[in-house]
Write an enzyme that holds these catalytic residues in place. Structure first.
Site, PDB file in Angstrom:
ATOM      1  N   ASN A 112      69.257 -10.998   2.992  1.00  9.19           N
ATOM      2  CA  ASN A 112      70.279 -10.958   1.939  1.00  9.19           C
ATOM      3  C   ASN A 112      71.651 -11.294   2.500  1.00  9.19           C
ATOM      4  O   ASN A 112      71.975 -10.948   3.629  1.00  9.19           O
ATOM      5  CB  ASN A 112      70.298  -9.582   1.276  1.00  9.19           C
ATOM      6  CG  ASN A 112      68.968  -9.263   0.627  1.00  9.19           C
ATOM      7  OD1 ASN A 112      68.152 -10.168   0.426  1.00  9.19           O
ATOM      8  ND2 ASN A 112      68.725  -8.015   0.315  1.00  9.19           N
ATOM      9  N   HIS A 129      70.409 -14.803   7.128  1.00  7.49           N
ATOM     10  CA  HIS A 129      70.879 -15.913   6.297  1.00  7.49           C
ATOM     11  C   HIS A 129      72.386 -15.894   6.074  1.00  7.49           C
ATOM     12  O   HIS A 129      72.874 -16.515   5.131  1.00  7.49           O
ATOM     13  CB  HIS A 129      70.126 -15.920   4.950  1.00  7.49           C
ATOM     14  CG  HIS A 129      68.661 -16.222   5.103  1.00  7.49           C
ATOM     15  ND1 HIS A 129      67.723 -16.004   4.118  1.00  7.49           N
ATOM     16  CD2 HIS A 129      67.970 -16.735   6.152  1.00  7.49           C
ATOM     17  CE1 HIS A 129      66.527 -16.368   4.552  1.00  7.49           C
ATOM     18  NE2 HIS A 129      66.649 -16.803   5.788  1.00  7.49           N
ATOM     19  N   GLY A 197      60.963  -5.744  -0.637  1.00 12.14           N
ATOM     20  CA  GLY A 197      61.595  -6.633  -1.607  1.00 12.14           C
ATOM     21  C   GLY A 197      61.715  -8.075  -1.172  1.00 12.14           C
ATOM     22  O   GLY A 197      62.688  -8.738  -1.502  1.00 12.14           O
TER      23      GLY A 197
END
Ligand code: OAD
Length: 260
Positions: A112, A129, A197
């Protein structure tokens, strides 16, 4: 989503986390869904169901239409600035603090870019990221701390004059130096790997759980949907991050202090 919680699975997962020597957690967009940030691949609400990554999340897209790419990220930056960590983020910060108190090594690896793990108080974070709250220049990667939105779009780098862009990893780009190496090394060394998730469809992040499993770690998955990892998981907990993680952390019912 309203399935009963697998209490036995929760108890087994808690026992694994409590007795581990080293824990690695990998999170994806699902952990921020309950904060109001859409995931990427959910069929109806996912970002990539409404936009094409090749139009917005590549160097080529930026070179073709920098104003559009800048504006799209500016909107997402405004969203992350508005939202707050949810009970799932807070539970991970608590698991980290409890692990540290017991001498258990804890590493959080996230795909995230929203910075919500930091906001919840997690400390040892590898952001694979990048982070959408940061901005750098396209040509040289100079970090920008302030920029003028009122003139040219995207604004220019104060140091070299090239265009500013978000400090996130676009498709086809290298991950931040060292981030993957640290994450892979920690995954091979841990004895419990918790995947939360993430669809497990984007490499190289997706291979971390498999590297951990191959090295003998127990793999715990938290996700309301099945993923390619589910069949391989030692314990697959079907449910959302904000409902399941507080049960793993022993923090169900805990209310985070305001401002965190
Ligand atoms: P995806 O959108 O691919 O997957 C999100 C996952 O979260 C799915 O498996 C959902 O079932 C699950 N999920 C949804 N709601 C949840 C909830 N409340 N609690 C727990 N899980 C939930 O997102 P990522 O796996 O993070 O990369 O995607 C990986 C990368 O692909 C992203 O980092 C981004 C994207 O393109 C880049 O932008 C480089």
């Amino acid at each position: 989503m309203d399935e009963p919680i697998d209490q036995q699975g929760i108890a087994r997962a808690r026992a694994l986390l409590a007795t581990a020597r080293a824990v690695v957690v990998l999170t994806g967009a699902g952990v921020s869904a309950e904060s109001g940030i859409p995931t990427f691949r959910d069929a109806l609400t996912g970002v990539w169901s409404r936009f094409r990554p090749e139009d917005l999340a590549t160097r080529e897209a930026f070179l073709r239409d920098p104003a559009r790419v800048w504006a799209w990220y500016a909107e997402r930056r405004a969203t992350v600035a508005r939202v707050a960590p949810n009970a799932g983020h807070h539970a991970l910060a608590k698991i980290e603090a409890d692990s540290a108190a017991k001498g258990i090594e804890f590493t959080l690896v996230t795909q995230n870019v929203d910075g919500l793990h930091h906001a919840a108080g997690s400390r040892r974070i590898h952001e694979l990221h990048g982070n959408i709250r940061r901005v750098k220049c396209f040509d040289h990667g100079h970090a920008a701390v302030a920029w003028d939105e009122s003139g040219e779009t995207p604004p220019r780098c104060a140091a070299c004059g090239s265009r500013l862009r978000p400090d996130v990893v676009w498709f086809g780009e290298m991950l931040p130096e060292g981030a993957l190496e640290h994450a892979l090394e920690a995954s091979r060394r841990c004895d419990v790997f918790l995947s939360v998730g993430t669809s497990g469809l984007v490499e190289p992040a997706a291979s971390l759980a498999h590297a951990a499993a191959e090295a003998g770690a127990a793999v715990i998955e938290v996700n309301p949907q099945r993923t390619p990892l589910t069949a391989r998981a030692t314990i697959a907990l079907s449910g959302t991050a904000a409902t399941v993680l507080p049960l793993l952390a022993g923090s169900a019912g805990y209310v985070a202090p305001r401002g965190l």
